[in-house]
Write a protein that holds these residues in place. Structure first.
Motif, mmCIF file in Angstrom:
data_model
loop_
_atom_site.group_PDB
_atom_site.id
_atom_site.type_symbol
_atom_site.label_atom_id
_atom_site.label_comp_id
_atom_site.label_asym_id
_atom_site.label_seq_id
_atom_site.Cartn_x
_atom_site.Cartn_y
_atom_site.Cartn_z
ATOM 1 N N ALA A 1 1.190 -1.316 -0.385
ATOM 2 C CA ALA A 1 -0.675 -0.183 0.078
ATOM 3 C C ALA A 1 0.634 1.224 0.045
ATOM 4 O O ALA A 1 1.378 1.313 -0.411
ATOM 5 C CB ALA A 1 -1.188 0.075 1.196
ATOM 6 N N THR B 1 -0.699 -1.533 4.277
ATOM 7 C CA THR B 1 -1.589 -2.348 4.581
ATOM 8 C C THR B 1 -2.206 -3.761 4.126
ATOM 9 O O THR B 1 -2.009 -4.492 3.261
ATOM 10 C CB THR B 1 -3.090 -1.887 3.963
ATOM 11 O OG1 THR B 1 -2.895 -0.688 3.944
ATOM 12 C CG2 THR B 1 -4.274 -2.633 4.545
ATOM 13 N N GLY C 1 5.077 0.082 9.114
ATOM 14 C CA GLY C 1 4.576 1.098 8.993
ATOM 15 C C GLY C 1 3.295 0.491 10.149
ATOM 16 O O GLY C 1 2.919 -0.873 10.071
ATOM 17 N N CYS D 1 -0.403 -0.613 9.339
ATOM 18 C CA CYS D 1 -1.246 -1.054 8.998
ATOM 19 C C CYS D 1 0.229 -2.438 9.232
ATOM 20 O O CYS D 1 -0.956 -3.732 9.763
ATOM 21 C CB CYS D 1 -1.365 -0.492 7.350
ATOM 22 S SG CYS D 1 -1.963 0.001 7.046
ATOM 23 N N PRO E 1 -4.686 2.844 10.672
ATOM 24 C CA PRO E 1 -5.897 3.630 10.417
ATOM 25 C C PRO E 1 -6.991 2.506 10.598
ATOM 26 O O PRO E 1 -8.284 3.146 11.162
ATOM 27 C CB PRO E 1 -5.768 4.856 9.715
ATOM 28 C CG PRO E 1 -4.701 4.587 8.890
ATOM 29 C CD PRO E 1 -3.405 3.082 10.080
ATOM 30 N N GLY F 1 4.846 4.193 12.279
ATOM 31 C CA GLY F 1 5.510 5.005 11.479
ATOM 32 C C GLY F 1 4.013 4.483 10.360
ATOM 33 O O GLY F 1 3.438 3.716 10.567
ATOM 34 N N CYS F 2 3.488 5.935 9.632
ATOM 35 C CA CYS F 2 2.579 5.761 9.191
ATOM 36 C C CYS F 2 2.650 6.901 7.723
ATOM 37 O O CYS F 2 1.992 7.816 7.917
ATOM 38 C CB CYS F 2 0.752 5.618 9.775
ATOM 39 S SG CYS F 2 -0.839 6.314 8.444
HETATM 40 S S1 SF4 Z 1 1.247 2.688 8.094
HETATM 41 FE FE1 SF4 Z 1 -0.101 4.198 6.698
HETATM 42 S S2 SF4 Z 1 1.177 5.492 4.620
HETATM 43 FE FE2 SF4 Z 1 1.312 2.714 5.542
HETATM 44 S S3 SF4 Z 1 0.269 1.875 4.716
HETATM 45 FE FE3 SF4 Z 1 -1.141 1.949 5.958
HETATM 46 S S4 SF4 Z 1 -2.142 4.205 5.804
HETATM 47 FE FE4 SF4 Z 1 -0.883 3.431 4.603
#
Ligand code: SF4
Lengths: 166, 166
Positions: free
Chosen positions: B41, B79, B105, B107, B113, B137-138
Motif C-alpha cells: 500500500a 496494509t 508501518g 498497518c 488507521p 510510522g504512517c
Molecule cells: S501505515 Fe499508513 S502509510 Fe503505511 S500502508 Fe498503512 S496507511 Fe499507508
C-alpha cells in the motif's frame, strides 16, 4: 442542453416512470453534477439509459460513475452519473430498491464499462444486477459472507482462521 | 586466493585472513539481504523512496528480487488485507531459510488507521507470519526503514551455526 432540459425530455418520453427532479444547492458545478432524477419504476432503468444513449439530441456516450448507497431506512439506491462527451452535458439518475429484494436491471449492454462497477455494487452493497454477464464479487474473495458497506453489516470474528477484530 | 596461488607454502606471505566461520557467514549474509520486491500500500512508496538514489538501500546490499525463492528478507510495506494475508503467508513459505521479516508501518504492525472499522484488514501481519523487526510510522520515513534494516543486520550478526539466535 442543461440537465433540467434533459429531465423534461425524459419526462415527456417516459411520463410516470420518471420521478421527481432533485436540485442540489451549491455552485454551478455542484448543481450540474449532483442534481438527479428519480426513476420510480426500477425495471425501466435500462430502457431510460438506452434512450439517453441513442436519442440523437442527447447522445450520452459515457457512464461516468455507478455508485450505491445504503439509505438506512431499509432501502438501497443506485446512482448513475452519465455524461455525453460529444454534447458536453450531464445527468444523474437514481433508483431505489428495498434491501431484502435488491434487484436492479443491469446496464452492461448499454455501456460495457458498467460491468465492473455493478460487480462492485454487488460486492459492497449486495445489489443484484439482472442479466449481468458475470455477477461475481470483484474485490473480496468469493467465500466472504455479507456485504460490508451495508449499515447493518457485522464484522466477522474469523476469516479463514485469521482473527479479524483488533 | 592467497592459499591457491601459493600452494607450496601458503603461510609464506601475509595474504591470509583468519576468522570464525560464524563471523564470515554472518558477514556475507548480512551484507547481501536480498529483498522480496513487492509492496502492499502507501508504505510501498516510502520503500521505493528508500530504494531510489537519495537513500540508496542498495548500499546495504539489498537488491529487490522478483521471486521469493531468491529472497532473504521480506518487507511487509503496507496494509495487509485479509485477501492478501493468505498470499503473503504463501510467499513467506516459499522463501528459503534463513528468512527475515520487517513489518513496515502501522498497518502491518497492528492494523493502523483500519484497526477498528477495517473489516478487510488483518490487524497486524504477525497474526500470520513471524516478524523480526517492526518499523513504526504512517508511513515510516526511509531513514526509519533503513534503521529497521540495520536492526535485522544486527540480528544476523549475532546468529551462530552452533547455537540458536539470541
Ligand atoms: S501505515 Fe499508513 S502509510 Fe503505511 S500502508 Fe498503512 S496507511 Fe499507508
Amino acid at each position: 442542453m442543461t440537465n433540467t432540459e434533459i429531465y423534461d425530455k425524459l419526462k415527456a418520453a417516459f411520463g410516470e416512470k420518471i420521478g421527481e427532479w432533485h436540485e442540489q444547492s451549491g455552485g454551478e458545478y455542484m448543481k450540474r453534477m449532483s442534481s438527479y432524477a428519480d426513476i420510480t419504476d426500477t425495471s425501466y432503468i435500462r430502457d431510460v439509459c438506452l434512450y439517453l444513449r441513442d436519442e440523437a439530441e442527447l447522445e450520452f456516450d459515457s457512464l461516468l460513475l455507478l455508485s450505491s448507497v445504503d439509505n438506512g431506512d431499509k432501502t438501497l439506491s443506485v446512482t448513475y452519473h452519465l455524461e455525453s462527451k460529444s454534447k458536453k452535458h450531464f445527468i444523474a439518475l437514481k433508483v431505489t430498491v428495498p434491501i431484502d429484494n435488491a434487484i436492479v436491471p443491469s446496464i452492461t449492454d448499454v455501456w460495457s464499462h458498467a460491468n465492473w462497477q455493478e460487480r462492485e455494487a454487488w460486492d459492497m452493497m449486495g445489489i443484484k444486477f439482472l442479466n449481468h454477464p458475470d455477477m461475481r464479487r470483484i474485490l473480496l474473495d468469493e467465500d466472504w459472507v455479507g456485504h460490508p458497506l451495508r449499515k447493518d453489516y457485522k464484522h466477522p470474528e474469523f476469516y479463514r482462521g485469521m482473527k479479524v477484530p483488533y | 586466493m592467497g592459499l591457491l596461488n601459493k600452494q607450496d607454502n601458503p603461510f609464506e606471505s601475509s595474504n591470509i585472513i583468519i576468522t570464525g566461520a560464524d563471523t564470515l557467514l554472518n558477514w556475507a549474509r548480512l551484507s547481501s539481504l536480498w529483498m522480496m520486491g513487492f509492496g502492499l500500500a502507501c508504505c510501498a512508496i516510502e520503500m521505493m523512496a528508500a530504494s531510489a538514489s537519495h537513500y540508496d538501500i542498495g548500499r546495504f546490499g539489498v537488491i529487490p528480487r522478483p521471486s521469493p525463492r531468491q529472497s532473504d528478507i521480506m518487507l511487509i510495506s503496507g496494509t495487509v488485507t485479509l485477501k492478501m494475508a493468505t498470499r503473503t503467508k504463501l510467499l513467506y513459505e516459499q522463501m528459503p531459510d534463513p528468512k527475515y521479516i520487517i513489518s513496515m508501518g502501522s498497518c502491518s504492525n497492528c492494523g493502523g488507521p483500519y484497526w477498528e472499522h477495517g473489516y478487510h484488514v488483518l490487524k497486524g501481519v504477525d497474526r500470520v507470519i513471524p516478524v523480526d523487526v517492526y518499523v513504526p510510522g504512517c508511513p515510516p520515513r526511509p531513514e526509519a526503514l533503513l534503521e529497521g534494516l540495520i536492526k535485522v543486520q544486527e540480528k544476523v550478526r549475532k546468529q551462530s551455526l552452533a547455537k540458536t539466535a539470541v
